[in-house]
Design a protein around this motif. Sequence first.
Motif, PDB file in Angstrom:
ATOM      1  N   GLU A  18      -6.812 -10.197 -12.881  1.00 39.44           N
ATOM      2  CA  GLU A  18      -6.791 -10.138 -14.393  1.00 39.44           C
ATOM      3  C   GLU A  18      -5.193  -9.854 -14.959  1.00 39.44           C
ATOM      4  OE1 GLU A  18      -9.366 -10.031 -16.630  1.00 39.44           O
ATOM      5  OE2 GLU A  18     -10.705 -10.621 -14.536  1.00 39.44           O
ATOM      6  N   GLY A  19      -4.391  -9.856 -14.033  1.00 36.68           N
ATOM      7  CA  GLY A  19      -3.012  -9.882 -14.662  1.00 36.68           C
ATOM      8  C   GLY A  19      -2.514  -8.478 -14.921  1.00 36.68           C
ATOM      9  N   ASP A  20      -3.484  -7.711 -14.746  1.00 39.45           N
ATOM     10  CA  ASP A  20      -3.021  -5.979 -15.213  1.00 39.45           C
ATOM     11  C   ASP A  20      -2.007  -5.359 -14.183  1.00 39.45           C
ATOM     12  OD1 ASP A  20      -3.207  -3.696 -16.879  1.00 39.45           O
ATOM     13  OD2 ASP A  20      -4.840  -3.006 -15.439  1.00 39.45           O
ATOM     14  N   LEU A  21      -2.132  -5.803 -12.742  1.00 36.93           N
ATOM     15  CA  LEU A  21      -0.960  -5.542 -11.959  1.00 36.93           C
ATOM     16  C   LEU A  21      -0.411  -6.380 -11.237  1.00 36.93           C
ATOM     17  CD1 LEU A  21      -2.952  -2.579 -10.257  1.00 36.93           C
ATOM     18  CD2 LEU A  21      -1.220  -2.192 -11.730  1.00 36.93           C
ATOM     19  N   ALA A  22       0.734  -6.225 -10.775  1.00 37.89           N
ATOM     20  CA  ALA A  22       1.509  -7.186  -9.813  1.00 37.89           C
ATOM     21  C   ALA A  22       0.957  -7.327  -8.482  1.00 37.89           C
ATOM     22  CB  ALA A  22       2.992  -6.683  -9.698  1.00 37.89           C
ATOM     23  N   ALA A  23       0.903  -8.634  -7.879  1.00 37.18           N
ATOM     24  CA  ALA A  23       0.491  -9.175  -6.559  1.00 37.18           C
ATOM     25  C   ALA A  23       1.017  -8.401  -5.720  1.00 37.18           C
ATOM     26  CB  ALA A  23       0.809 -10.540  -6.316  1.00 37.18           C
ATOM     27  N   ILE A  24       2.249  -7.722  -5.548  1.00 34.39           N
ATOM     28  CA  ILE A  24       2.811  -6.739  -4.588  1.00 34.39           C
ATOM     29  C   ILE A  24       2.078  -5.534  -4.500  1.00 34.39           C
ATOM     30  CG2 ILE A  24       4.357  -5.586  -6.406  1.00 34.39           C
ATOM     31  CD1 ILE A  24       4.977  -6.888  -2.656  1.00 34.39           C
ATOM     32  N   ASP A  25       1.234  -5.283  -5.603  1.00 33.62           N
ATOM     33  CA  ASP A  25       0.503  -4.002  -5.145  1.00 33.62           C
ATOM     34  C   ASP A  25      -0.639  -4.351  -4.311  1.00 33.62           C
ATOM     35  OD1 ASP A  25       1.999  -2.514  -7.048  1.00 33.62           O
ATOM     36  OD2 ASP A  25       0.827  -2.945  -9.009  1.00 33.62           O
ATOM     37  N   THR A  26      -1.047  -5.552  -4.332  1.00 30.92           N
ATOM     38  CA  THR A  26      -2.127  -5.663  -3.164  1.00 30.92           C
ATOM     39  C   THR A  26      -1.721  -5.348  -1.761  1.00 30.92           C
ATOM     40  OG1 THR A  26      -3.084  -7.665  -4.782  1.00 30.92           O
ATOM     41  CG2 THR A  26      -3.779  -7.475  -2.210  1.00 30.92           C
ATOM     42  N   VAL A  27      -0.353  -5.773  -1.497  1.00 31.90           N
ATOM     43  CA  VAL A  27       0.187  -5.393  -0.304  1.00 31.90           C
ATOM     44  C   VAL A  27       0.419  -3.974   0.036  1.00 31.90           C
ATOM     45  CG1 VAL A  27       2.150  -6.018   1.164  1.00 31.90           C
ATOM     46  CG2 VAL A  27       1.523  -7.921  -0.470  1.00 31.90           C
ATOM     47  N   GLU A  28       0.817  -3.411  -1.180  1.00 32.43           N
ATOM     48  CA  GLU A  28       0.783  -1.869  -0.964  1.00 32.43           C
ATOM     49  C   GLU A  28      -0.588  -1.127  -0.813  1.00 32.43           C
ATOM     50  OE1 GLU A  28       1.915   2.187  -1.406  1.00 32.43           O
ATOM     51  OE2 GLU A  28       3.364   0.295  -1.265  1.00 32.43           O
ATOM     52  N   ALA A  29      -1.723  -1.686  -1.383  1.00 34.38           N
ATOM     53  CA  ALA A  29      -2.850  -1.190  -1.199  1.00 34.38           C
ATOM     54  C   ALA A  29      -3.157  -1.568   0.257  1.00 34.38           C
ATOM     55  CB  ALA A  29      -3.714  -1.548  -2.180  1.00 34.38           C
ATOM     56  N   LEU A  30      -3.092  -2.842   0.791  1.00 32.86           N
ATOM     57  CA  LEU A  30      -3.492  -3.071   2.022  1.00 32.86           C
ATOM     58  C   LEU A  30      -2.950  -2.366   3.165  1.00 32.86           C
ATOM     59  CD1 LEU A  30      -5.198  -5.038   4.059  1.00 32.86           C
ATOM     60  CD2 LEU A  30      -3.261  -6.813   3.643  1.00 32.86           C
ATOM     61  N   THR A  31      -1.504  -2.200   2.989  1.00 29.60           N
ATOM     62  CA  THR A  31      -0.637  -1.436   3.835  1.00 29.60           C
ATOM     63  C   THR A  31      -1.064  -0.089   3.841  1.00 29.60           C
ATOM     64  OG1 THR A  31       1.259  -2.679   3.328  1.00 29.60           O
ATOM     65  CG2 THR A  31       1.607  -0.669   4.418  1.00 29.60           C
ATOM     66  N   GLU A  32      -1.413   0.559   3.015  1.00 30.81           N
ATOM     67  CA  GLU A  32      -2.204   1.724   2.884  1.00 30.81           C
ATOM     68  C   GLU A  32      -3.138   2.084   3.931  1.00 30.81           C
ATOM     69  OE1 GLU A  32      -1.955   5.900   2.601  1.00 30.81           O
ATOM     70  OE2 GLU A  32      -0.295   4.547   2.064  1.00 30.81           O
ATOM     71  N   VAL A  33      -4.335   0.936   3.522  1.00 29.36           N
ATOM     72  CA  VAL A  33      -5.425   0.847   4.404  1.00 29.36           C
ATOM     73  C   VAL A  33      -5.231   0.714   5.913  1.00 29.36           C
ATOM     74  CG1 VAL A  33      -7.453  -0.578   4.804  1.00 29.36           C
ATOM     75  CG2 VAL A  33      -6.907  -0.050   2.635  1.00 29.36           C
ATOM     76  N   GLN A  34      -4.297   0.077   6.176  1.00 25.88           N
ATOM     77  CA  GLN A  34      -3.814  -0.166   7.923  1.00 25.88           C
ATOM     78  C   GLN A  34      -3.370   1.115   8.302  1.00 25.88           C
ATOM     79  OE1 GLN A  34      -1.223  -3.845   7.447  1.00 25.88           O
ATOM     80  NE2 GLN A  34      -3.270  -5.022   7.511  1.00 25.88           N
ATOM     81  N   ASN A  35      -2.500   1.763   7.404  1.00 27.65           N
ATOM     82  CA  ASN A  35      -1.847   2.819   7.798  1.00 27.65           C
ATOM     83  C   ASN A  35      -3.044   4.165   8.222  1.00 27.65           C
ATOM     84  OD1 ASN A  35       0.124   4.940   8.364  1.00 27.65           O
ATOM     85  ND2 ASN A  35      -0.118   5.777   6.343  1.00 27.65           N
ATOM     86  N   ARG A  36      -3.954   4.214   7.332  1.00 30.86           N
ATOM     87  CA  ARG A  36      -5.226   5.184   7.487  1.00 30.86           C
ATOM     88  C   ARG A  36      -5.985   4.782   8.457  1.00 30.86           C
ATOM     89  NH1 ARG A  36      -6.315   7.145   1.308  1.00 30.86           N
ATOM     90  NH2 ARG A  36      -4.245   7.354   0.781  1.00 30.86           N
ATOM     91  N   GLN A  37      -5.927   3.563   8.761  1.00 24.98           N
ATOM     92  CA  GLN A  37      -6.857   2.867   9.888  1.00 24.98           C
ATOM     93  C   GLN A  37      -6.151   3.325  11.300  1.00 24.98           C
ATOM     94  OE1 GLN A  37      -7.272  -1.330   9.214  1.00 24.98           O
ATOM     95  NE2 GLN A  37      -9.253  -0.798   8.077  1.00 24.98           N
ATOM     96  N   VAL A  38      -4.952   3.142  11.380  1.00 20.11           N
ATOM     97  CA  VAL A  38      -4.205   3.765  12.483  1.00 20.11           C
ATOM     98  C   VAL A  38      -4.530   5.327  12.822  1.00 20.11           C
ATOM     99  CG1 VAL A  38      -2.019   3.897  13.465  1.00 20.11           C
ATOM    100  CG2 VAL A  38      -2.485   1.981  12.530  1.00 20.11           C
ATOM    101  N   LEU A  39      -4.255   5.856  11.606  1.00 18.88           N
ATOM    102  CA  LEU A  39      -4.594   7.566  11.808  1.00 18.88           C
ATOM    103  C   LEU A  39      -6.130   7.733  12.150  1.00 18.88           C
ATOM    104  CD1 LEU A  39      -2.654   8.793   8.434  1.00 18.88           C
ATOM    105  CD2 LEU A  39      -1.988   8.756  11.080  1.00 18.88           C
ATOM    106  N   LEU A  40      -7.076   6.817  11.511  1.00 24.25           N
ATOM    107  CA  LEU A  40      -8.485   7.091  12.199  1.00 24.25           C
ATOM    108  C   LEU A  40      -8.718   6.784  13.458  1.00 24.25           C
ATOM    109  CD1 LEU A  40     -11.435   7.570  11.217  1.00 24.25           C
ATOM    110  CD2 LEU A  40     -11.640   5.112  10.554  1.00 24.25           C
ATOM    111  N   GLN A  41      -7.973   5.709  14.018  1.00 21.88           N
ATOM    112  CA  GLN A  41      -8.148   5.410  15.493  1.00 21.88           C
ATOM    113  C   GLN A  41      -7.568   6.530  16.534  1.00 21.88           C
ATOM    114  OE1 GLN A  41      -9.973   2.835  17.025  1.00 21.88           O
ATOM    115  NE2 GLN A  41     -10.536   2.391  14.754  1.00 21.88           N
ATOM    116  N   GLU A  42      -6.501   7.263  16.067  1.00 25.08           N
ATOM    117  CA  GLU A  42      -5.872   8.186  16.712  1.00 25.08           C
ATOM    118  C   GLU A  42      -6.838   9.351  16.770  1.00 25.08           C
ATOM    119  OE1 GLU A  42      -2.152   9.013  15.029  1.00 25.08           O
ATOM    120  OE2 GLU A  42      -1.220   7.379  15.857  1.00 25.08           O
TER     121      GLU A  42
END
Length: 482
Positions: free
Chosen positions: A217-241
């Motif tokens: 919708e243009g409300d956020l910059a596209a870089i925020d998607t990378v920030e959100a995806l990185t956070e998901v992956q970081n927490r998935q690592v913690l979940l696997q541990e």
Amino acid sequence: MIQSMRIIFLIKLLLTSLSLPARCLVPAQAQDTTQVLTLQEFHRIILQHHPVASQALLLTEQARRELRIARGTLDPVLSSKVYRKEFGGKEYYTLWSNTLRVPLWFGPELKAGFDKNQGTFLNPADNTPSEGLSSVGISVPLGQGLFIDARRAAIRQARLLQDMAEAERVKLINKLLLQATKDYWDWLLYYRQLQLYQEAVALAGFRLVAVRARVQEGDLAAIDTVEALTEVQNRQVLLQEALLGYNNARLMVATHLWAEDQVPLELQEQTVPALTGSELVSLPQDSLQALLQRAKANHPDLRKLSLKGEQLQIEQRLAADKLKPKLNAEYNLLQGDFYLDPEVVDRRFMGENYKLGLSFSLPLFMRQERGKLQLTKAKQQANSLERTQTAREIENNLLAAYNEWQALETQIRLQQQMAENARTLRDGEVIRFQNGESSLFLVNTREMKLMEAQAKLYALRAKYAKARTLLYWSAGNLDVEF
């Protein structure tokens, strides 16, 4: 317009989900099939079928068998001997001797016998009437063996061995329950961490969906998607541990689970630990002194050393008795046949038909006897020193466990406040983000700090439960019901 309303709804749902408890993210079907294994039930299964618990019970049984063996030295003994000699067509002699010996607890020995001998070349001392010669008498130790002998010493030591076996049984059970309880608290710790990171991954994944919608919708910059995806992956690592730690902890708990006939049991996937047992419990003022007194009186290690000291005292008495000369008196009443004649109780008959003996022996240097006594005294001194050192170690270990328990209680209270502060900061950052005054990065950072605070709180609670277990174990009697 409809698309904008959908995005606003997703954002509100996202902000609301940030405060959802972990149990709301668990599927309903999983909740319905979950089976809880409490610590008390865990202990019950261990004590009922664990091989070490069964082995501990055998110690008591072995001690009873040792006592039975020692008592066997007082069993009556019946013996019979027959000797016959013929040479050159001549019968030299036939000797038939029968004896019944009955040892008495207080030292003397009753003896009854029947001899029937015949032959041309019979030793005159072995002559008996044609009907045989019966005897009944008693042998009394007047020197060595009057107050204690090897038989009485063995029986008394075997009785003490029963108490020593019980102390060893308690020690084995305590050690088993200590390790099993520690494994249970580790299982609970990883289970809570697993729930925490499952919630965190679910929230981060939901946020990623919402951010992508806002980027479209243009409300956020596209870089925020990378920030959100990185956070998901970081927490998935913690979940696997956390999942790896949880699975390994389940395996450690399962090693303590056994069915009848030493059949190992496995933990089902839906079996989880109880969430209770690691709460803060203040120890009453007089409980520490009560635990110290209990440890001094009933700790298995001290109990075994005390009983060993009593065994050495018996051994010392026996060694000291060996310094006395062997002086034994024996009297046997004789009768000319096997059956009891009424006149044998007559004083004149007893004075004319008897066999009396007196034996004496004494080593001239007594090096063996004196060496045995000195060795026993050295063992007693070593045992006394070991008991003193063990008592000091037990007391200090108990005080150290108590200090750790008290320190962890303070740390947990502080960590609870820190977790609440982290939650307040996270909620405040969410409000700022909602008002457009913050960024997704700051929201993620605050949320990670909250997760770290909660994970540390869970770890401290597990350490607190272990310290409590160690405290009662240090007192020598692990209470399986706490």
